[in-house]
Motif scaffolding. Sequence first.
Motif, PDB file in Angstrom:
ATOM      1  N   GLY A  50      31.632  -6.721  23.441  1.00 40.83           N
ATOM      2  CA  GLY A  50      30.625  -5.508  23.443  1.00 40.83           C
ATOM      3  C   GLY A  50      31.185  -4.466  22.478  1.00 40.83           C
ATOM      4  N   ALA A  51      32.711  -4.059  22.674  1.00 42.65           N
ATOM      5  CA  ALA A  51      33.366  -3.269  21.652  1.00 42.65           C
ATOM      6  C   ALA A  51      33.299  -3.725  20.445  1.00 42.65           C
ATOM      7  CB  ALA A  51      34.561  -2.968  22.542  1.00 42.65           C
ATOM      8  N   ALA A  52      33.322  -4.943  20.195  1.00 44.65           N
ATOM      9  CA  ALA A  52      33.523  -5.398  18.712  1.00 44.65           C
ATOM     10  C   ALA A  52      32.120  -5.253  18.163  1.00 44.65           C
ATOM     11  CB  ALA A  52      33.907  -6.994  18.869  1.00 44.65           C
ATOM     12  N   GLN A  53      31.041  -5.492  18.761  1.00 46.51           N
ATOM     13  CA  GLN A  53      29.856  -5.392  18.270  1.00 46.51           C
ATOM     14  C   GLN A  53      29.337  -3.763  17.655  1.00 46.51           C
ATOM     15  OE1 GLN A  53      27.366  -7.057  21.162  1.00 46.51           O
ATOM     16  NE2 GLN A  53      27.136  -9.049  20.138  1.00 46.51           N
ATOM     17  N   ALA A  54      30.112  -2.986  18.461  1.00 45.54           N
ATOM     18  CA  ALA A  54      29.872  -1.608  18.209  1.00 45.54           C
ATOM     19  C   ALA A  54      30.798  -0.672  17.445  1.00 45.54           C
ATOM     20  CB  ALA A  54      30.371  -0.666  19.494  1.00 45.54           C
ATOM     21  N   SER A  55      31.964  -1.754  16.601  1.00 50.68           N
ATOM     22  CA  SER A  55      32.735  -1.224  15.614  1.00 50.68           C
ATOM     23  C   SER A  55      31.965  -1.415  14.325  1.00 50.68           C
ATOM     24  CB  SER A  55      34.009  -2.204  15.541  1.00 50.68           C
ATOM     25  OG  SER A  55      34.419  -2.135  16.911  1.00 50.68           O
ATOM     26  N   PRO A  56      32.460  -0.552  13.497  1.00 52.65           N
ATOM     27  CA  PRO A  56      31.660  -0.514  12.210  1.00 52.65           C
ATOM     28  C   PRO A  56      32.436  -1.458  11.277  1.00 52.65           C
ATOM     29  CG  PRO A  56      33.289   1.510  12.314  1.00 52.65           C
ATOM     30  CD  PRO A  56      33.183   0.855  13.908  1.00 52.65           C
ATOM     31  N   GLU A  89      25.876  -1.606  12.999  1.00 54.27           N
ATOM     32  CA  GLU A  89      24.873  -2.503  12.899  1.00 54.27           C
ATOM     33  C   GLU A  89      23.480  -1.800  13.163  1.00 54.27           C
ATOM     34  OE1 GLU A  89      25.083  -6.456  15.420  1.00 54.27           O
ATOM     35  OE2 GLU A  89      23.368  -5.920  16.206  1.00 54.27           O
ATOM     36  N   GLY A  90      22.601  -2.008  12.080  1.00 49.68           N
ATOM     37  CA  GLY A  90      21.467  -1.610  11.853  1.00 49.68           C
ATOM     38  C   GLY A  90      21.296  -0.364  10.775  1.00 49.68           C
ATOM     39  N   GLU A  91      22.511   0.068  10.385  1.00 48.27           N
ATOM     40  CA  GLU A  91      22.430   1.208   9.580  1.00 48.27           C
ATOM     41  C   GLU A  91      22.491   0.757   8.208  1.00 48.27           C
ATOM     42  OE1 GLU A  91      25.195   4.523  11.931  1.00 48.27           O
ATOM     43  OE2 GLU A  91      26.194   3.167  10.327  1.00 48.27           O
ATOM     44  N   THR A  92      22.035   1.739   7.195  1.00 45.12           N
ATOM     45  CA  THR A  92      21.695   1.287   5.703  1.00 45.12           C
ATOM     46  C   THR A  92      22.571   2.278   4.819  1.00 45.12           C
ATOM     47  OG1 THR A  92      19.631   0.120   6.207  1.00 45.12           O
ATOM     48  CG2 THR A  92      20.100   1.241   4.068  1.00 45.12           C
ATOM     49  N   GLN A  93      23.050   1.875   4.001  1.00 46.65           N
ATOM     50  CA  GLN A  93      23.770   2.925   2.561  1.00 46.65           C
ATOM     51  C   GLN A  93      23.074   2.630   1.324  1.00 46.65           C
ATOM     52  OE1 GLN A  93      26.557   4.795   3.215  1.00 46.65           O
ATOM     53  NE2 GLN A  93      26.291   5.718   1.026  1.00 46.65           N
ATOM     54  N   SER A  94      22.656   3.987   0.956  1.00 50.26           N
ATOM     55  CA  SER A  94      22.065   4.141  -0.221  1.00 50.26           C
ATOM     56  C   SER A  94      23.230   4.133  -1.364  1.00 50.26           C
ATOM     57  CB  SER A  94      21.044   5.093  -0.382  1.00 50.26           C
ATOM     58  OG  SER A  94      20.627   5.405  -1.729  1.00 50.26           O
ATOM     59  N   LEU A  95      23.117   3.317  -2.599  1.00 52.33           N
ATOM     60  CA  LEU A  95      24.132   3.581  -3.415  1.00 52.33           C
ATOM     61  C   LEU A  95      23.238   3.813  -4.890  1.00 52.33           C
ATOM     62  CD1 LEU A  95      26.043   0.393  -2.626  1.00 52.33           C
ATOM     63  CD2 LEU A  95      26.849   2.750  -2.381  1.00 52.33           C
ATOM     64  N   ASN A  96      23.604   4.912  -5.579  1.00 54.01           N
ATOM     65  CA  ASN A  96      23.069   4.796  -7.080  1.00 54.01           C
ATOM     66  C   ASN A  96      23.631   3.935  -7.902  1.00 54.01           C
ATOM     67  OD1 ASN A  96      21.683   7.272  -6.510  1.00 54.01           O
ATOM     68  ND2 ASN A  96      23.208   8.758  -7.201  1.00 54.01           N
ATOM     69  N   PHE A  97      22.807   2.905  -8.361  1.00 57.12           N
ATOM     70  CA  PHE A  97      23.272   1.736  -8.868  1.00 57.12           C
ATOM     71  C   PHE A  97      23.329   1.972 -10.446  1.00 57.12           C
ATOM     72  CE2 PHE A  97      22.241  -3.084  -9.011  1.00 57.12           C
ATOM     73  CZ  PHE A  97      23.584  -3.367  -9.545  1.00 57.12           C
ATOM     74  N   PHE A 141      20.546  -0.823  -1.791  1.00 52.20           N
ATOM     75  CA  PHE A 141      20.418  -0.487  -0.243  1.00 52.20           C
ATOM     76  C   PHE A 141      21.225  -1.433   0.473  1.00 52.20           C
ATOM     77  CE2 PHE A 141      16.689   1.620  -2.018  1.00 52.20           C
ATOM     78  CZ  PHE A 141      16.649   2.889  -1.710  1.00 52.20           C
ATOM     79  N   VAL A 142      22.343  -1.074   1.119  1.00 51.49           N
ATOM     80  CA  VAL A 142      22.951  -2.241   1.856  1.00 51.49           C
ATOM     81  C   VAL A 142      22.841  -1.704   3.225  1.00 51.49           C
ATOM     82  CG1 VAL A 142      25.276  -3.228   2.198  1.00 51.49           C
ATOM     83  CG2 VAL A 142      24.609  -2.183  -0.027  1.00 51.49           C
ATOM     84  N   THR A 143      22.115  -2.985   4.059  1.00 52.27           N
ATOM     85  CA  THR A 143      22.203  -2.831   5.578  1.00 52.27           C
ATOM     86  C   THR A 143      22.716  -3.785   6.165  1.00 52.27           C
ATOM     87  OG1 THR A 143      19.586  -2.050   4.852  1.00 52.27           O
ATOM     88  CG2 THR A 143      20.075  -3.053   7.313  1.00 52.27           C
ATOM     89  N   LEU A 144      23.488  -3.374   7.329  1.00 57.81           N
ATOM     90  CA  LEU A 144      24.232  -4.239   8.040  1.00 57.81           C
ATOM     91  C   LEU A 144      23.226  -4.811   9.277  1.00 57.81           C
ATOM     92  CD1 LEU A 144      27.015  -5.448   8.889  1.00 57.81           C
ATOM     93  CD2 LEU A 144      27.559  -3.347  10.433  1.00 57.81           C
ATOM     94  N   ASP A 145      23.059  -6.009   9.258  1.00 57.63           N
ATOM     95  CA  ASP A 145      22.201  -6.713  10.043  1.00 57.63           C
ATOM     96  C   ASP A 145      22.653  -7.230  11.291  1.00 57.63           C
ATOM     97  OD1 ASP A 145      19.871  -6.542   8.196  1.00 57.63           O
ATOM     98  OD2 ASP A 145      20.715  -7.990   6.936  1.00 57.63           O
ATOM     99  N   VAL A 146      23.732  -7.778  11.144  1.00 62.78           N
ATOM    100  CA  VAL A 146      24.177  -8.310  12.351  1.00 62.78           C
ATOM    101  C   VAL A 146      25.771  -7.923  12.224  1.00 62.78           C
ATOM    102  CG1 VAL A 146      25.119 -10.176  13.781  1.00 62.78           C
ATOM    103  CG2 VAL A 146      22.528 -10.243  12.584  1.00 62.78           C
TER     104      VAL A 146
END
Length: 201
Positions: free
Chosen positions: A19-25, A71-79, A164-169
Motif C-alpha cells: 500500500g505504501a509503495a502504491q502511494a509513492s510518487p 497515480e491518476g495525476e497528469t502533468q502538462s508540458l509545453n511541447f 500530457f503525461v498521466t500516471l495510470d498505474v
Amino acid sequence: MKLFSIFSAAVLAVGLATGAAQASPVDFQVSDASVAVTNVDPNCGWLGCSVLDVTTTLNPGLVGTTFSLHEGETQSLNFFDISVSGFGSGDYEVAATLDFSDPGGSASGAGGGNVFTVFGIFSGGTLSWGPDEQISFGNGGLYTVAFEPLHEIGFGNTATVRAFVTLDVAPVPLPASALLLLAGIGGIGVLRLRRKGQVAA
C-alpha cells in the motif's frame, strides 16, 4: 495461536508495504524530444497554388524537465510551437517523439491537419493526432502520453502544442514485498522448530 498471530503479522506487513509503495510518487525526466513537419500540401485553385510554410519549434526548456506524479495525476508540458507563414491554405503532417530517461520509455505520434494564413497576420488551422500511447515500465507501472489537438483561429500565426503525461498505474516494488513475506515465513519456521525442540525435551 502464536503461530497464527505471527503469520497474520507477516501478511499485514506485506499488505502495508504494498500500500505504501502504491502511494509513492513516480519521478519523470524528459531525456529527449523531437518534432518535424513531414509534408505540406498547398491548396490550388483558379488563383494558383497557395504559398505556405509550416514550421515547428521545440520548447528549448523541455529536455531535462523533471516532475513527479502520483497515480491518476497528469502533468502538462509545453511541447512545441507551430507556425504558419505565406498566403493561402493547405494540409500538413507532423511527427513528434518524447523520450523519458525516468521511468523509461518513449512516446511517438503522427498528426496533421489543415491551415490557412494571410501573410501571418490572420491565421487558423487544426491539428489532430492518432491514439494516445500507453507505456509500461518496471513492476507493472503504466503511464499515458497524449499530444494536444488544436483548433485555432485569430490574429497571429503561432500556437503552442502541449503534451500530457498521466500516471495510470503506479509500480509495485514486488522484491521488497517478497522479502517481507519470506522474513515472516522464516519466523514461522523458526518458531515451529523451537516448539518441536521443547516437545522433544
